[in-house]
Structure formats: C-alpha cells, structure tokens
Design a protein around this motif. Structure first.
Motif, PDB file in Angstrom:
ATOM      1  N   ARG A 150     -23.651  43.629 -28.064  1.00 49.73           N
ATOM      2  CA  ARG A 150     -24.720  44.603 -28.317  1.00 49.73           C
ATOM      3  C   ARG A 150     -25.610  44.163 -29.479  1.00 49.73           C
ATOM      4  O   ARG A 150     -26.838  44.316 -29.426  1.00 49.73           O
ATOM      5  N   HIS A 151     -24.998  43.620 -30.540  1.00 49.47           N
ATOM      6  CA  HIS A 151     -25.795  43.165 -31.686  1.00 49.47           C
ATOM      7  C   HIS A 151     -26.634  41.940 -31.327  1.00 49.47           C
ATOM      8  O   HIS A 151     -27.779  41.803 -31.791  1.00 49.47           O
ATOM      9  N   ARG A 152     -26.093  41.040 -30.511  1.00 47.65           N
ATOM     10  CA  ARG A 152     -26.887  39.879 -30.055  1.00 47.65           C
ATOM     11  C   ARG A 152     -28.084  40.346 -29.229  1.00 47.65           C
ATOM     12  O   ARG A 152     -29.200  39.840 -29.374  1.00 47.65           O
ATOM     13  N   GLN A 153     -27.816  41.309 -28.349  1.00 52.17           N
ATOM     14  CA  GLN A 153     -28.894  41.843 -27.516  1.00 52.17           C
ATOM     15  C   GLN A 153     -29.959  42.519 -28.389  1.00 52.17           C
ATOM     16  O   GLN A 153     -31.159  42.351 -28.160  1.00 52.17           O
ATOM     17  N   ARG A 154     -29.524  43.260 -29.415  1.00 49.17           N
ATOM     18  CA  ARG A 154     -30.478  43.903 -30.322  1.00 49.17           C
ATOM     19  C   ARG A 154     -31.356  42.861 -31.014  1.00 49.17           C
ATOM     20  O   ARG A 154     -32.572  43.027 -31.115  1.00 49.17           O
ATOM     21  N   LEU A 155     -30.718  41.763 -31.483  1.00 48.26           N
ATOM     22  CA  LEU A 155     -31.503  40.710 -32.138  1.00 48.26           C
ATOM     23  C   LEU A 155     -32.492  40.068 -31.185  1.00 48.26           C
ATOM     24  O   LEU A 155     -33.633  39.791 -31.559  1.00 48.26           O
ATOM     25  N   GLU A 156     -32.071  39.826 -29.929  1.00 46.02           N
ATOM     26  CA  GLU A 156     -32.973  39.225 -28.945  1.00 46.02           C
ATOM     27  C   GLU A 156     -34.179  40.109 -28.675  1.00 46.02           C
ATOM     28  O   GLU A 156     -35.284  39.625 -28.418  1.00 46.02           O
TER      29      GLU A 156
ATOM     30  N   MET B 144     -35.382  42.701 -30.860  1.00 44.99           N
ATOM     31  CA  MET B 144     -36.144  43.126 -32.034  1.00 44.99           C
ATOM     32  C   MET B 144     -36.724  41.982 -32.857  1.00 44.99           C
ATOM     33  O   MET B 144     -37.773  42.156 -33.478  1.00 44.99           O
ATOM     34  N   GLU B 145     -36.069  40.868 -32.926  1.00 44.44           N
ATOM     35  CA  GLU B 145     -36.512  39.804 -33.824  1.00 44.44           C
ATOM     36  C   GLU B 145     -37.886  39.243 -33.428  1.00 44.44           C
ATOM     37  O   GLU B 145     -38.777  39.160 -34.282  1.00 44.44           O
ATOM     38  N   PRO B 146     -38.103  38.886 -32.184  1.00 46.99           N
ATOM     39  CA  PRO B 146     -39.404  38.300 -31.881  1.00 46.99           C
ATOM     40  C   PRO B 146     -40.525  39.340 -31.759  1.00 46.99           C
ATOM     41  O   PRO B 146     -41.707  39.014 -31.889  1.00 46.99           O
ATOM     42  N   ALA B 147     -40.166  40.596 -31.511  1.00 45.18           N
ATOM     43  CA  ALA B 147     -41.195  41.618 -31.263  1.00 45.18           C
ATOM     44  C   ALA B 147     -41.644  42.255 -32.574  1.00 45.18           C
ATOM     45  O   ALA B 147     -40.842  42.556 -33.439  1.00 45.18           O
ATOM     46  N   ARG B 148     -42.949  42.453 -32.692  1.00 43.63           N
ATOM     47  CA  ARG B 148     -43.482  43.148 -33.872  1.00 43.63           C
ATOM     48  C   ARG B 148     -43.492  44.656 -33.626  1.00 43.63           C
ATOM     49  O   ARG B 148     -43.357  45.428 -34.565  1.00 43.63           O
ATOM     50  N   ARG B 149     -43.671  45.004 -32.370  1.00 40.44           N
ATOM     51  CA  ARG B 149     -43.709  46.420 -32.020  1.00 40.44           C
ATOM     52  C   ARG B 149     -42.496  46.760 -31.166  1.00 40.44           C
ATOM     53  O   ARG B 149     -42.367  46.287 -30.049  1.00 40.44           O
ATOM     54  N   VAL B 150     -41.632  47.595 -31.729  1.00 40.72           N
ATOM     55  CA  VAL B 150     -40.432  48.022 -31.018  1.00 40.72           C
ATOM     56  C   VAL B 150     -40.540  49.521 -30.795  1.00 40.72           C
ATOM     57  O   VAL B 150     -40.803  50.283 -31.731  1.00 40.72           O
ATOM     58  N   PHE B 151     -40.342  49.920 -29.556  1.00 48.82           N
ATOM     59  CA  PHE B 151     -40.408  51.325 -29.205  1.00 48.82           C
ATOM     60  C   PHE B 151     -39.026  51.813 -28.813  1.00 48.82           C
ATOM     61  O   PHE B 151     -38.200  51.080 -28.287  1.00 48.82           O
TER      62      PHE B 151
ATOM     63  N   MET C   6     -41.076  52.088 -33.673  1.00 53.52           N
ATOM     64  CA  MET C   6     -40.221  51.931 -34.831  1.00 53.52           C
ATOM     65  C   MET C   6     -41.021  51.240 -35.936  1.00 53.52           C
ATOM     66  O   MET C   6     -41.729  50.271 -35.670  1.00 53.52           O
ATOM     67  N   ASP C   7     -40.928  51.774 -37.174  1.00 51.09           N
ATOM     68  CA  ASP C   7     -41.667  51.126 -38.262  1.00 51.09           C
ATOM     69  C   ASP C   7     -40.969  49.826 -38.675  1.00 51.09           C
ATOM     70  O   ASP C   7     -39.805  49.599 -38.371  1.00 51.09           O
ATOM     71  N   ASP C   8     -41.684  48.943 -39.355  1.00 51.24           N
ATOM     72  CA  ASP C   8     -41.183  47.605 -39.675  1.00 51.24           C
ATOM     73  C   ASP C   8     -39.960  47.645 -40.595  1.00 51.24           C
ATOM     74  O   ASP C   8     -39.055  46.817 -40.458  1.00 51.24           O
ATOM     75  N   ASP C   9     -39.914  48.570 -41.527  1.00 54.71           N
ATOM     76  CA  ASP C   9     -38.760  48.657 -42.435  1.00 54.71           C
ATOM     77  C   ASP C   9     -37.482  49.007 -41.658  1.00 54.71           C
ATOM     78  O   ASP C   9     -36.412  48.428 -41.893  1.00 54.71           O
ATOM     79  N   GLN C  10     -37.601  49.943 -40.743  1.00 56.59           N
ATOM     80  CA  GLN C  10     -36.454  50.331 -39.919  1.00 56.59           C
ATOM     81  C   GLN C  10     -36.023  49.163 -39.019  1.00 56.59           C
ATOM     82  O   GLN C  10     -34.840  48.872 -38.893  1.00 56.59           O
ATOM     83  N   ARG C  11     -36.996  48.484 -38.422  1.00 57.49           N
ATOM     84  CA  ARG C  11     -36.708  47.330 -37.562  1.00 57.49           C
ATOM     85  C   ARG C  11     -36.017  46.228 -38.358  1.00 57.49           C
ATOM     86  O   ARG C  11     -35.011  45.681 -37.930  1.00 57.49           O
TER      87      ARG C  11
ATOM     88  N   GLY D 267     -34.303  46.544 -41.085  1.00 55.04           N
ATOM     89  CA  GLY D 267     -32.967  47.032 -41.461  1.00 55.04           C
ATOM     90  C   GLY D 267     -31.958  46.837 -40.333  1.00 55.04           C
ATOM     91  O   GLY D 267     -30.827  46.407 -40.553  1.00 55.04           O
ATOM     92  N   LEU D 268     -32.375  47.153 -39.084  1.00 53.84           N
ATOM     93  CA  LEU D 268     -31.487  46.957 -37.929  1.00 53.84           C
ATOM     94  C   LEU D 268     -31.212  45.481 -37.672  1.00 53.84           C
ATOM     95  O   LEU D 268     -30.094  45.089 -37.318  1.00 53.84           O
ATOM     96  N   ILE D 269     -32.222  44.629 -37.870  1.00 53.22           N
ATOM     97  CA  ILE D 269     -32.044  43.188 -37.696  1.00 53.22           C
ATOM     98  C   ILE D 269     -31.052  42.656 -38.732  1.00 53.22           C
ATOM     99  O   ILE D 269     -30.126  41.909 -38.405  1.00 53.22           O
ATOM    100  N   ALA D 270     -31.208  43.085 -39.983  1.00 47.61           N
ATOM    101  CA  ALA D 270     -30.286  42.653 -41.046  1.00 47.61           C
ATOM    102  C   ALA D 270     -28.871  43.142 -40.767  1.00 47.61           C
ATOM    103  O   ALA D 270     -27.892  42.404 -40.959  1.00 47.61           O
ATOM    104  N   GLU D 271     -28.750  44.381 -40.302  1.00 43.78           N
ATOM    105  CA  GLU D 271     -27.429  44.942 -39.970  1.00 43.78           C
ATOM    106  C   GLU D 271     -26.766  44.130 -38.858  1.00 43.78           C
ATOM    107  O   GLU D 271     -25.583  43.789 -38.942  1.00 43.78           O
ATOM    108  N   SER D 272     -27.526  43.781 -37.814  1.00 45.32           N
ATOM    109  CA  SER D 272     -26.978  43.006 -36.702  1.00 45.32           C
ATOM    110  C   SER D 272     -26.570  41.607 -37.143  1.00 45.32           C
ATOM    111  O   SER D 272     -25.512  41.101 -36.771  1.00 45.32           O
ATOM    112  N   LYS D 273     -27.414  40.963 -37.973  1.00 41.14           N
ATOM    113  CA  LYS D 273     -27.071  39.613 -38.460  1.00 41.14           C
ATOM    114  C   LYS D 273     -25.805  39.644 -39.320  1.00 41.14           C
ATOM    115  O   LYS D 273     -24.945  38.773 -39.222  1.00 41.14           O
TER     116      LYS D 273
END
Length: 171
Positions: free
Chosen positions: A125-131, A133-140, A151-156, A158-164
């Motif tokens: 699930r975390h790998r899928q989240r990174l795939e 969210m990481e390349p996309a600037r706009r996440v809905f 989703m705002d950039d700070d929240q995005r 934060g989720l990327i850092a959590e997954s990594k």
C-alpha cells in the motif's frame, strides 16, 4: 562329553531362571495403587495400603498400554487416554510439556506468519501511495461528504515522507 553336560546344565539353569523371573513378575504389573497424604501434606503412592488406614485405592488397570501415546488420566478408575480418529489427544487429557512446547512454537510461528503477511500488505500500500503521489503535483481524494478535493502540497509531502519512512524501516 563333560563339557556338553555342563553346557546343557547351564542352558537349563538359564531357562529355569527366566521362567521363574517371568512367573514372579505379576506383582510388578499390579493394578491397584494406594495413595494417602501424611501429616506434613506429602502425598504417598504405594502398592500396599498405609498403616493408618487413611489411604484410598486408585485402580490403574489399562492406564498405560505399550504403543499408546496418550497421557495418564488423573481420576480414580482411570481409563486409557484415547486418541480420536484424527490422531489428536482428547481435550480433557493433560498434555506433556514437550507437546505444549510444540503447540506454543506452532502458535508463535503462525502469529509471525500473519504479522509478516500484514507487513507485506502494508508495504504494498505504501509503495502504491508513493507511485501515485510522488510524480503528481495535483492529488485528489474523496472526502467524507463524497466530494472530490485537491490535497494541498504540505499534506501530500507529509504522506510521501510517512510512506518512505515506513518502507525504509519495514520493507
């Protein structure tokens, strides 16, 4: 000739001794056990009753038979511990320490297997989240009201850092 006679006597003596030993072994296979508790609280077992007549008789006929694997029963007029058709011991018979240890090891192994499967699922699930969210600037995402929200950039981030962090420590 004299030596042959001595060998014959020796054989007869061995056979006679073995026969008498076998015939006299009936007491070893006694089917009654007397038990009593002394004034210090020590429990005694014997094939003869106690002198103070406070003993009770435990009938042990059939408790153990060669080839059985069941544990001894503890009640009076004990019956052999029987295995059911599946080969497992009955639920009311006590288990040996080795059998308890084997079951504990199997239980621990099963728990570790389940925990590993859960970790692998979360890693996926975390790998899928990174795939996503990481390349996309706009996440809905869809909020509680069912509306699609950006989703705002700070929240995005934060989720990327959590997954990594999760992937680095668990996968």
């Amino acid at each position: 000739m004299k030596q042959a006679f001595c060998n014959y006597r020796f054989r007869v003596l061995v056979i006679l001794t073995a026969s008498l030993t076998w015939a006299g072994s009936g007491n070893v296979l006694a089917t009654e056990v007397h038990t009593w508790t002394d004034e210090n609280g020590t429990v005694h077992f014997s094939d003869a009753p106690s002198a103070d007549e406070n003993s009770r008789v435990i009938n042990i006929e059939g408790v153990y038979m060669p080839g059985t694997t069941g544990a001894y029963s503890t009640g009076e007029n004990s019956q052999p511990a029987s295995n059911d058709e599946g080969g497992a011991e009955s639920e009311d018979s006590p288990q040996s320490a080795a059998q308890q240890r084997r079951e504990q090891i199997a239980k621990d192994r099963e728990e570790r297997r389940k925990a590993q499967a859960e970790t692998e699922r979360l890693c996926g699930r975390h790998r899928q989240r990174l795939e996503q969210m990481e390349p996309a600037r706009r996440v809905f995402y869809v909020d509680e009201q069912g509306e699609q929200v950006r989703m705002d950039d700070d929240q995005r981030m934060g989720l990327i850092a959590e997954s990594k962090e999760f992937l680095a420590s668990n996968c």
